[in-house]
Design an enzyme around this catalytic site. Structure first.
Site, PDB file in Angstrom:
ATOM      1  N   LYS A   1       0.842  -1.204   0.000  1.00  0.00           N
ATOM      2  CA  LYS A   1       0.000   0.000   0.000  1.00  0.00           C
ATOM      3  C   LYS A   1       0.871   1.244   0.000  1.00  0.00           C
ATOM      4  O   LYS A   1       0.630   2.200  -0.733  1.00  0.00           O
ATOM      5  CB  LYS A   1      -0.925  -0.006   1.231  1.00  0.00           C
ATOM      6  CG  LYS A   1      -2.050  -1.017   1.102  1.00  0.00           C
ATOM      7  CD  LYS A   1      -2.793  -1.267   2.403  1.00  0.00           C
ATOM      8  CE  LYS A   1      -3.781  -2.415   2.215  1.00  0.00           C
ATOM      9  NZ  LYS A   1      -4.440  -2.863   3.430  1.00  0.00           N
TER      10      LYS A   1
ATOM     11  N   GLN B   1      -4.913  -1.758   9.621  1.00  0.00           N
ATOM     12  CA  GLN B   1      -4.736  -3.054   8.965  1.00  0.00           C
ATOM     13  C   GLN B   1      -5.302  -4.180   9.837  1.00  0.00           C
ATOM     14  O   GLN B   1      -4.958  -4.302  11.010  1.00  0.00           O
ATOM     15  CB  GLN B   1      -3.231  -3.295   8.690  1.00  0.00           C
ATOM     16  CG  GLN B   1      -2.928  -4.575   7.926  1.00  0.00           C
ATOM     17  CD  GLN B   1      -3.518  -4.584   6.511  1.00  0.00           C
ATOM     18  OE1 GLN B   1      -3.415  -3.612   5.776  1.00  0.00           O
ATOM     19  NE2 GLN B   1      -4.149  -5.687   6.141  1.00  0.00           N
TER      20      GLN B   1
ATOM     21  N   ASP C   1     -11.479   2.433   3.835  1.00  0.00           N
ATOM     22  CA  ASP C   1     -11.664   0.981   3.704  1.00  0.00           C
ATOM     23  C   ASP C   1     -13.144   0.625   3.504  1.00  0.00           C
ATOM     24  O   ASP C   1     -13.468  -0.502   3.139  1.00  0.00           O
ATOM     25  CB  ASP C   1     -11.155   0.279   4.975  1.00  0.00           C
ATOM     26  CG  ASP C   1      -9.920  -0.554   4.711  1.00  0.00           C
ATOM     27  OD1 ASP C   1      -9.637  -0.849   3.531  1.00  0.00           O
ATOM     28  OD2 ASP C   1      -9.231  -0.923   5.686  1.00  0.00           O
TER      29      ASP C   1
END
Ligand code: NAD
Length: 294
Positions: A53, A97, A120
């Protein structure tokens, strides 16, 4: 039948190329799209994902900071960090994460992130808006699947789509995208899971099958009709002594077995995988762009 291979690398490159001009416009107006990535603990797969990422952000000129914390981090400290990031105007997106170490409550963390920075697309507000067909951040992997369908002009409208898997990050948002009254949606969608009695009875009726079960060979050639489109979201490591690393990556579909029966299929790797990060970048740029309309 010769199958069309749906190349996620090509589609993700296209998404990223389109983002470059949007990022340039934002930068000209003094806005640098910025992403805060929070990584707790030492899960090796999470470290790989976060590195990828970071790399993608750097390539695009998105400012991305990875904040790493020990696995012993407390819920209170993590909550406070998220509050600070919510208040920090420099960051347009916050990503924690997953999975988190067991003692941390993922739902609490997801709900603490401001919906305005929820790149997200996991926050209940984002999910609720998705269900209602409103503009919102959409979970990156299902959003990536939609981009693949659009890029290859595979319109789900009026088609029977079967999704295997009902997770919050793939199966459910996938369902909610596909039945909407919207372009490249309008499908009749069935969702199968571990308690579905006869999955093949459903997949045999499908024009498009999306498999996200986390198990190799969940979808095999005898389960589909001729000419079906297969989107394989799965990423599974299987032992493979012939490779240097000792393992290979395979999807949830029996790719080789399905090739002669499908009209189109995503490979693993190189199918849905590259899309997830591209869509995270896109969500970050969208979030930064919203400042202009405030
Ligand atoms: P998950 O484990 O959270 O959910 C799997 C779902 O599949 C569950 O709802 C379960 O009911 C269902 N399922 C499991 N085995 C089944 C079976 N035999 N028959 C029917 N249903 C079954 O997983 P997830 O997070 O949704 O991920 C699914 C797969 O997609 C995994 O392989 C994961 O690695 C992969 N994934 C890939 C990306 C990407 O970027 N390409 C992103 C997320 C997940």
């Amino acid at each position: 039948m010769s199958a069309l291979i749906l190349c996620g690398k090509t589609v993700s490159k296209n998404v990223k190329n389109n983002l470059k001009s949007e990022i340039a416009i934002l930068k000209a107006k003094g806005i640098v799209p910025s992403l805060a990535v929070v990584l707790v603990g030492d899960n090796p797969a999470s470290h790989v994902y976060v590195r990828n990422k970071q790399k993608a952000a750097e390539e695009l000129g998105i400012y991305s900071v990875t904040m790493q914390y020990d696995a012993s981090m407390s819920q209170d400290v993590l909550n406070r960090l998220i509050d600070e990031l919510n208040a920090d105007e420099h960051f347009h997106g916050i990503l924690v994460q997953l999975p988190l170490p067991k003692h941390l409550n993922e739902n609490e963390v997801i709900q603490r992130i401001s919906p305005d920075k929820d790149v997200d697309g996991f926050h209940p507000v984002s999910v609720g808006k998705l269900v209602l067909g409103q503009d919102t951040f959409v979970s990156c992997t299902p959003a990536g699947v939609m981009e693949i369908l659009k890029f290859y002009n595979i319109d789900p409208s009026g088609k029977n789509v079967v999704i295997i898997g009902r997770s919050n990050i793939v199966g459910k948002p996938m369902l909610n995208l596909l039945y909407q009254k919207a372009t490249y949606a309008n499908a009749t969608v069935t969702i199968c899971h571990t308690r579905t009695k006869d999955i093949a009875a459903h997949t045999k009726q499908a024009d498009i099958v999306i498999v996200a079960a986390g198990r190799p060979h969940t979808l095999t050639a005898d389960m589909v009709k001729e000419g079906v489109v297969v989107i394989d979201v799965g990423i599974n490591r299987i032992e493979d002594p012939t490779t240097e690393k000792g393992y290979s990556l395979v999807g949830d579909a029996d790719y080789e077995g399905l090739l002669s029966k499908v009209s189109a299929i995503t490979p693993v790797p190189g199918g849905v995988g590259p899309m997830t990060i591209a869509m995270l970048m896109k969500n970050t740029v969208i979030s930064a762009g919203r400042i202009l309309s405030k």
